[in-house]
Scaffold this motif. Sequence first.
Motif, PDB file in Angstrom:
ATOM      1  N   GLU A   3       0.846  -1.195   0.000  1.00  0.00           N
ATOM      2  CA  GLU A   3       0.000   0.000   0.000  1.00  0.00           C
ATOM      3  C   GLU A   3       0.879   1.240   0.000  1.00  0.00           C
ATOM      4  OE1 GLU A   3      -0.659  -0.400   4.779  1.00  0.00           O
ATOM      5  OE2 GLU A   3      -2.206  -1.058   3.416  1.00  0.00           O
ATOM      6  N   GLN A   4       0.281   2.370  -0.384  1.00  0.00           N
ATOM      7  CA  GLN A   4       1.027   3.628  -0.429  1.00  0.00           C
ATOM      8  C   GLN A   4       0.071   4.775  -0.150  1.00  0.00           C
ATOM      9  OE1 GLN A   4       2.905   4.545  -4.226  1.00  0.00           O
ATOM     10  NE2 GLN A   4       4.609   5.480  -3.165  1.00  0.00           N
ATOM     11  N   ARG A   5       0.606   5.836   0.418  1.00  0.00           N
ATOM     12  CA  ARG A   5      -0.200   7.024   0.678  1.00  0.00           C
ATOM     13  C   ARG A   5      -0.742   7.577  -0.640  1.00  0.00           C
ATOM     14  NH1 ARG A   5       1.036  10.701   5.385  1.00  0.00           N
ATOM     15  NH2 ARG A   5       0.485  12.285   3.861  1.00  0.00           N
ATOM     16  N   LEU A   6      -1.942   8.098  -0.600  1.00  0.00           N
ATOM     17  CA  LEU A   6      -2.593   8.602  -1.805  1.00  0.00           C
ATOM     18  C   LEU A   6      -1.833   9.774  -2.412  1.00  0.00           C
ATOM     19  CD1 LEU A   6      -4.938   8.635  -3.793  1.00  0.00           C
ATOM     20  CD2 LEU A   6      -6.212  10.012  -2.153  1.00  0.00           C
ATOM     21  N   ASP A   7      -1.391  10.724  -1.582  1.00  0.00           N
ATOM     22  CA  ASP A   7      -0.696  11.886  -2.125  1.00  0.00           C
ATOM     23  C   ASP A   7       0.615  11.483  -2.792  1.00  0.00           C
ATOM     24  OD1 ASP A   7       0.483  11.250   0.311  1.00  0.00           O
ATOM     25  OD2 ASP A   7       0.909  13.335   0.834  1.00  0.00           O
ATOM     26  N   LYS A   8       1.313  10.523  -2.207  1.00  0.00           N
ATOM     27  CA  LYS A   8       2.572  10.074  -2.789  1.00  0.00           C
ATOM     28  C   LYS A   8       2.326   9.312  -4.090  1.00  0.00           C
ATOM     29  CE  LYS A   8       6.961   7.913  -1.744  1.00  0.00           C
ATOM     30  NZ  LYS A   8       7.774   7.252  -0.743  1.00  0.00           N
ATOM     31  N   ARG A  24      -3.428  19.231  -1.710  1.00  0.00           N
ATOM     32  CA  ARG A  24      -4.403  20.302  -1.944  1.00  0.00           C
ATOM     33  C   ARG A  24      -5.590  19.777  -2.749  1.00  0.00           C
ATOM     34  NH1 ARG A  24      -1.532  23.464  -4.922  1.00  0.00           N
ATOM     35  NH2 ARG A  24      -0.122  23.915  -3.215  1.00  0.00           N
ATOM     36  N   ALA A  25      -5.327  18.976  -3.787  1.00  0.00           N
ATOM     37  CA  ALA A  25      -6.405  18.411  -4.601  1.00  0.00           C
ATOM     38  C   ALA A  25      -7.289  17.485  -3.768  1.00  0.00           C
ATOM     39  CB  ALA A  25      -5.820  17.664  -5.798  1.00  0.00           C
ATOM     40  N   ILE A  26      -6.677  16.716  -2.889  1.00  0.00           N
ATOM     41  CA  ILE A  26      -7.433  15.815  -2.017  1.00  0.00           C
ATOM     42  C   ILE A  26      -8.289  16.621  -1.047  1.00  0.00           C
ATOM     43  CG2 ILE A  26      -7.213  14.070  -0.221  1.00  0.00           C
ATOM     44  CD1 ILE A  26      -4.588  13.218  -1.732  1.00  0.00           C
ATOM     45  N   ALA A  27      -7.709  17.667  -0.466  1.00  0.00           N
ATOM     46  CA  ALA A  27      -8.452  18.506   0.481  1.00  0.00           C
ATOM     47  C   ALA A  27      -9.613  19.237  -0.205  1.00  0.00           C
ATOM     48  CB  ALA A  27      -7.513  19.506   1.133  1.00  0.00           C
ATOM     49  N   ASN A  34     -12.450   4.475  -5.205  1.00  0.00           N
ATOM     50  CA  ASN A  34     -13.574   3.535  -5.292  1.00  0.00           C
ATOM     51  C   ASN A  34     -14.916   4.232  -5.085  1.00  0.00           C
ATOM     52  OD1 ASN A  34     -11.805   1.393  -5.740  1.00  0.00           O
ATOM     53  ND2 ASN A  34     -11.553   1.064  -3.543  1.00  0.00           N
ATOM     54  N   GLY A  35     -15.052   5.430  -5.634  1.00  0.00           N
ATOM     55  CA  GLY A  35     -16.308   6.167  -5.567  1.00  0.00           C
ATOM     56  C   GLY A  35     -16.510   6.987  -4.313  1.00  0.00           C
ATOM     57  N   GLN A  36     -15.637   6.861  -3.330  1.00  0.00           N
ATOM     58  CA  GLN A  36     -15.772   7.623  -2.090  1.00  0.00           C
ATOM     59  C   GLN A  36     -14.731   8.721  -2.049  1.00  0.00           C
ATOM     60  OE1 GLN A  36     -15.465   4.896   1.145  1.00  0.00           O
ATOM     61  NE2 GLN A  36     -17.496   4.018   0.793  1.00  0.00           N
ATOM     62  N   ARG A  37     -15.157   9.883  -1.630  1.00  0.00           N
ATOM     63  CA  ARG A  37     -14.253  11.025  -1.563  1.00  0.00           C
ATOM     64  C   ARG A  37     -13.132  10.766  -0.561  1.00  0.00           C
ATOM     65  NH1 ARG A  37     -15.695  16.778   0.975  1.00  0.00           N
ATOM     66  NH2 ARG A  37     -13.668  17.702   0.681  1.00  0.00           N
ATOM     67  N   ALA A  38     -11.906  11.021  -1.009  1.00  0.00           N
ATOM     68  CA  ALA A  38     -10.750  10.878  -0.116  1.00  0.00           C
ATOM     69  C   ALA A  38     -10.689  12.118   0.764  1.00  0.00           C
ATOM     70  CB  ALA A  38      -9.480  10.726  -0.924  1.00  0.00           C
ATOM     71  N   LEU A  39     -10.703  11.925   2.072  1.00  0.00           N
ATOM     72  CA  LEU A  39     -10.723  13.054   2.990  1.00  0.00           C
ATOM     73  C   LEU A  39      -9.327  13.475   3.433  1.00  0.00           C
ATOM     74  CD1 LEU A  39     -13.742  11.900   5.179  1.00  0.00           C
ATOM     75  CD2 LEU A  39     -13.734  13.557   3.301  1.00  0.00           C
ATOM     76  N   LYS A  40      -8.382  12.528   3.413  1.00  0.00           N
ATOM     77  CA  LYS A  40      -7.033  12.823   3.886  1.00  0.00           C
ATOM     78  C   LYS A  40      -6.000  12.383   2.863  1.00  0.00           C
ATOM     79  CE  LYS A  40      -7.970  12.245   8.792  1.00  0.00           C
ATOM     80  NZ  LYS A  40      -7.547  11.542  10.001  1.00  0.00           N
ATOM     81  N   ALA A  41      -4.902  13.112   2.812  1.00  0.00           N
ATOM     82  CA  ALA A  41      -3.803  12.757   1.911  1.00  0.00           C
ATOM     83  C   ALA A  41      -3.114  11.487   2.370  1.00  0.00           C
ATOM     84  CB  ALA A  41      -2.797  13.902   1.836  1.00  0.00           C
ATOM     85  N   SER A  42      -3.281  11.129   3.630  1.00  0.00           N
ATOM     86  CA  SER A  42      -2.624   9.943   4.177  1.00  0.00           C
ATOM     87  C   SER A  42      -3.404   8.655   3.913  1.00  0.00           C
ATOM     88  CB  SER A  42      -2.421  10.107   5.677  1.00  0.00           C
ATOM     89  OG  SER A  42      -3.667  10.242   6.327  1.00  0.00           O
ATOM     90  N   ARG A  43      -4.523   8.760   3.231  1.00  0.00           N
ATOM     91  CA  ARG A  43      -5.312   7.561   2.916  1.00  0.00           C
ATOM     92  C   ARG A  43      -4.470   6.607   2.074  1.00  0.00           C
ATOM     93  NH1 ARG A  43     -11.173   6.624   0.944  1.00  0.00           N
ATOM     94  NH2 ARG A  43     -11.024   4.391   0.588  1.00  0.00           N
ATOM     95  N   LEU A  44      -4.552   5.332   2.364  1.00  0.00           N
ATOM     96  CA  LEU A  44      -3.738   4.340   1.670  1.00  0.00           C
ATOM     97  C   LEU A  44      -4.468   3.809   0.441  1.00  0.00           C
ATOM     98  CD1 LEU A  44      -2.383   2.358   4.745  1.00  0.00           C
ATOM     99  CD2 LEU A  44      -1.236   4.159   3.461  1.00  0.00           C
ATOM    100  N   VAL A  45      -3.734   3.680  -0.665  1.00  0.00           N
ATOM    101  CA  VAL A  45      -4.280   3.068  -1.874  1.00  0.00           C
ATOM    102  C   VAL A  45      -3.681   1.677  -2.012  1.00  0.00           C
ATOM    103  CG1 VAL A  45      -4.794   5.170  -3.142  1.00  0.00           C
ATOM    104  CG2 VAL A  45      -2.545   4.209  -3.312  1.00  0.00           C
TER     105      VAL A  45
END
Length: 123
Positions: A3-8, A24-27, A34-45
């Motif tokens: 897994e990796q952080r979304l912003d990275k 900034r784009a995530i915020a 997967n159709g759900q808004r990412a709320l944090k840049a630290s979200r894992l993909v």
Amino acid sequence: MSEQRLDKWLWCARLVETRSGAARAIADGKVRINGQRALKASRLVHQGDVVTTTSSGRLSVLRVVAWTVRRGPASLAHTLYEDLTPQAPSSCDVAKVTSHKGLRPTKRDRRRLDALCTESSKF
């Protein structure tokens, strides 16, 4: 590493120029996983996730195929995702209507283009 952080990942896939731009784009709510808004840049993909982004009014739908530790060249960046973006149908294609390459359209070309555009907007 599975897994990796979304912003990275956005930065490594060269969808944004900087990691702070990705954050900034995530915020701003321009990124979905997967159709759900990412709320944090630290979200894992994870591999197989579908990331949807909008930048400059352009929609991009991408499936995560891989990740990388470091940002590399553009050729490597294209291997990180599979592009699922639907092709937008072009209602009026200027290249098909114009008779001259590289020059401004003539009056006849403009009439053909207007007819084509109004014809396609009726549907």
